[in-house]
Enzyme design. Sequence first.
Site, PDB file in Angstrom:
ATOM      1  N   ALA A   1      11.877 -35.039 -67.728  1.00  0.00           N
ATOM      2  CA  ALA A   1      11.197 -34.159 -68.665  1.00  0.00           C
ATOM      3  C   ALA A   1      12.073 -33.984 -69.894  1.00  0.00           C
ATOM      4  CB  ALA A   1      10.928 -32.796 -68.035  1.00  0.00           C
ATOM      5  N   MET A   2      11.506 -33.374 -70.932  1.00  0.00           N
ATOM      6  CA  MET A   2      12.241 -33.251 -72.184  1.00  0.00           C
ATOM      7  C   MET A   2      12.024 -31.873 -72.789  1.00  0.00           C
ATOM      8  SD  MET A   2      14.249 -34.630 -74.329  1.00  0.00           S
ATOM      9  CE  MET A   2      14.827 -33.624 -75.675  1.00  0.00           C
ATOM     10  N   GLU A   3      13.141 -31.278 -73.227  1.00  0.00           N
ATOM     11  CA  GLU A   3      13.167 -29.868 -73.630  1.00  0.00           C
ATOM     12  C   GLU A   3      12.785 -29.611 -75.080  1.00  0.00           C
ATOM     13  OE1 GLU A   3      15.918 -31.777 -72.890  1.00  0.00           O
ATOM     14  OE2 GLU A   3      17.596 -31.309 -74.206  1.00  0.00           O
ATOM     15  N   ASN A   4      11.974 -30.451 -75.733  1.00  0.00           N
ATOM     16  CA  ASN A   4      11.574 -30.229 -77.124  1.00  0.00           C
ATOM     17  C   ASN A   4      11.255 -28.757 -77.377  1.00  0.00           C
ATOM     18  OD1 ASN A   4      11.283 -33.188 -77.178  1.00  0.00           O
ATOM     19  ND2 ASN A   4       9.481 -32.749 -75.946  1.00  0.00           N
TER      20      ASN A   4
ATOM     21  N   GLU B   1      14.676 -37.782 -77.883  1.00  0.00           N
ATOM     22  CA  GLU B   1      16.047 -37.889 -77.405  1.00  0.00           C
ATOM     23  C   GLU B   1      16.240 -39.281 -76.789  1.00  0.00           C
ATOM     24  OE1 GLU B   1      17.314 -35.009 -74.490  1.00  0.00           O
ATOM     25  OE2 GLU B   1      19.399 -35.592 -74.735  1.00  0.00           O
TER      26      GLU B   1
ATOM     27  N   GLU C   1      14.452 -27.520 -68.003  1.00  0.00           N
ATOM     28  CA  GLU C   1      14.003 -27.669 -69.397  1.00  0.00           C
ATOM     29  C   GLU C   1      13.914 -26.300 -70.073  1.00  0.00           C
ATOM     30  OE1 GLU C   1      14.271 -30.648 -70.238  1.00  0.00           O
ATOM     31  OE2 GLU C   1      14.172 -31.495 -68.219  1.00  0.00           O
TER      32      GLU C   1
ATOM     33  N   HIS D   1      17.278 -25.147 -71.172  1.00  0.00           N
ATOM     34  CA  HIS D   1      17.760 -25.846 -72.358  1.00  0.00           C
ATOM     35  C   HIS D   1      17.460 -25.068 -73.642  1.00  0.00           C
ATOM     36  CE1 HIS D   1      19.621 -29.601 -71.360  1.00  0.00           C
ATOM     37  NE2 HIS D   1      18.572 -30.162 -70.799  1.00  0.00           N
TER      38      HIS D   1
END
Length: 886
Positions: A268-271, A127, A304, A307
């Site tokens: 942080a990232m919600e992959n 992202e 996250e 998401h």
Amino acid sequence: MRTKNAKTIHLKDYRPPEYLIDDVELFIDLLDESAQVTSRLHIRKNPASGTLNPALKLDGEGLQLQAVALDDQPLPDEAYQVDERTLTVPNVPDRFVLTTQVVIYPQKNTALEGLYRSGGLYCTQCEAEGFRRITYYLDRPDVMARFATTISASKADNPVMLANGNCVEERELEGGRHLVCWKDPFPKPCYLFAMVAGNLRFQQDSFTTLSGREVDLRIYVEPENIDKCDHAMSSLKKAMAWDEERYGREYDLDIYMIVAVNDFNMGAMENKGLNIFNSKYVLARTDTATDNDYQGIEGVIAHEYFHNWTGNRITCRDWFQLSLKEGLTVFRDQEFSADMGSRGVKRIDDVRLLRSHQFAEDAGPMAHPVRPDSYIEINNFYTVTVYEKGAEVVRMQANLLGPELYRKATDLYFRRHDGEAVTTDDFVRCMEDASGRDLTQFRLWYSQSGTPVVEVEAEYNAQQGSYRLSFRQHCPDTPGQQDKRPFHIPVAIALLDREGNELPLQLQGEAEPQATRRVLELSAADQQFTFVGFEEQPIPSLLRGFSAPVKLRYPATDEELMFLMARDTDDFNRWDASQALAQRTLLKLVADYRAGKNLSLDAGLAGAFETALKNSAADKALLSEVLRLPGESTLGDQMDVVDVEAIHHVREWLKHALASRLRHHLIDVYQQNCAGYAYDIESTSIARRRLRNLALDYLMHLDDPEIHKLCYNQFQTANNMTDVMAALSCLSNTDCPERDQALAAFEKQWIDEPLVMDKWFAVQASSRLPGTLQQVKALMEHKAFSLRNPNKVRSLIGVFCSINVNAFHMPDGSGYAFLTDQVIALDRLNPQIAARMIRIMSRWRRYDELRQGLMRAQFERVLSHADISKDVYEIASKCLAEAGDD
Ligand code: TRP
Ligand code: ZN
């Protein structure tokens, strides 16, 4: 345009994609110096796109293209074109498989976007537009595909290899290599793709969903951190249960993985199924993490996780809709944290952030709507406006609908749009359809930037026993937006009698009183509400709970503020009254100071603080918020021209004056809330520590050797990082022998813990002592510091420039030159972080002419560099644009 790639993207130019991708097979071979990525894209023409035989245009950046094949037939060079950012294949059938093979260099990737190395690990950040740095693709969120990811690498170096979805194959290869294959059954945009490889350990747990499915939960960390995962894991389980209970949302895969990495641009990232986190928001142990860290972890883990439904299952049509997922998800995590801890304090913290950062953004050159109309670099639009104001806009809708209808509306949203890429408008339509309300005017909150100002006048008519509230709203012009239309503003109110009781509220024309708490809905520029049935003049409690993100101006007297501070039945407004009173006192002192007068302590404020302190048994959480003076930047916002020096001097003076006046009460509070407790993170314990450390901070302003000893003793004997840091921070601000001892001891103890060293850097960067800039420069040479690690940059450079306001704005311009040097150096490594840093000067027009000139020169210096990124270019050029320009 100066920078070659600085092209503006507009919302109005949105078109559906010409091609869709149903399935993606990715093969990633991790080699010593590079990685080879082969992708097989199953593509078809989008029936919804009108164009006849459009060329296929894939995004790609920094890729070394090796080969292209169409339906497994190698394409000759003439059959496609490649440039810096696209791969174009002019003649393609309606349905086909396109294979590309590229080489990339994760080892050299310092931008932390795409596939990169963090320490010994490989990880990804896609992202918003990082996937195009991994392979050629339709890198836009409305193209949703099923991904199958095969990774191969040396088994000794990368025993663990992860990607989205479920692991479907694992196999040994020749030459000490191994291979894994992961399949994600849910179609997703490529910004949610992730892979990780390296030497990782995991903490495991499980969660049984509402419908009885068992989910395998795993938190992956580098081996030395395996003892710091408990809190993250328990936060995750709480978040999963909360989302089932409050939104009816269950997790949908068999495994949920979180990986902690040290080098990460954001939180942080919600992959999908494989969240990647800045280690700051995972790792915690009593001796390494503060209460704030614990709360941050709980909030970000939940964010996250949430998401998965608000962002992943239902995603954004285009990046202008970013707040669709971020505003909603922030609102969800705020409510979760409120339910887990102290609701009142959570609201205060959130509003404090909104007022200090978002209101400032709305009033400056980077102001933009919650749904922006245009951008040059989307990474610059992950802002407090999109996140925090976006959350307020969802909160207002939730409050307007009430809990039952809001739930009905979100149920409808999940049902109607599951698996789709949609817009903020689609979200609002669900709110309308579920409730029957017309939110046409409300939608202006998404499209108009700027913070509305609401002026209130109250008039009591003793003869008629009536009370009239008149509201007038206006919204200042912002870049590209003049003469705005009135907003739909919900103003929650109560009217109090002299004892603090809420009075029944009956509007003129109503047959009888309704509730004591009502929400007045403003929709016109000017509006009046007349209430009847009063025997004496009531005291208004307005905008309760901060019911709308506006600046409310009501000319309360000091007595009214003190009354509300003591008696308001709304926690938030009790706090707000205290802040208004303190702010008023501070601004008066600033005026006196500037006029060369002697400063004297206002009896009203001191008395109110004393009363509050004497009641310290009551609500400790709220009390510590009440006693915290408004920050220097908040005060600056109230002045026509920010006088940094005066604000700093006066605020320090007031803290000293209050500390001497209230010394005994403060010592009592400090001692009553002292150690002797085992550490836990219950909200009552957190409140006790907050209060006691606030008392310590006041007392340390007295410059009394006895207190220095007390503080040093706390530093040495505390059984938790919160109390250690509170003491260390006070010492760092104080010229006393204990200061250097404490800083040295701390460094020695924690030199091998990067997250703890961040605190050590930050506490020195924020020191009020003279010479701090020199100290910061020296610390940049410290072996634990690196310009390549965003956490380090934020702790040292970021904290100095944005928290240590007075030192940063030194009239010789040395702070500005320092920041700009770092921005220029950072821009070559990591444009996203460079752009965040230069934003610190974005409100340069708010300062005196001397400082304006100095800051302007630094923006010009940045722009004179030929090769700056579009990230930094966008900020610097918009900051210099004349007010009123677009
Ligand atoms: N979507 C992330 C969040 O939940 C934001 C994010 C993480 C991000 N890393 C990023 C955004 C890198 C832009 C670039 O808030
Ligand atoms: Zn988010």
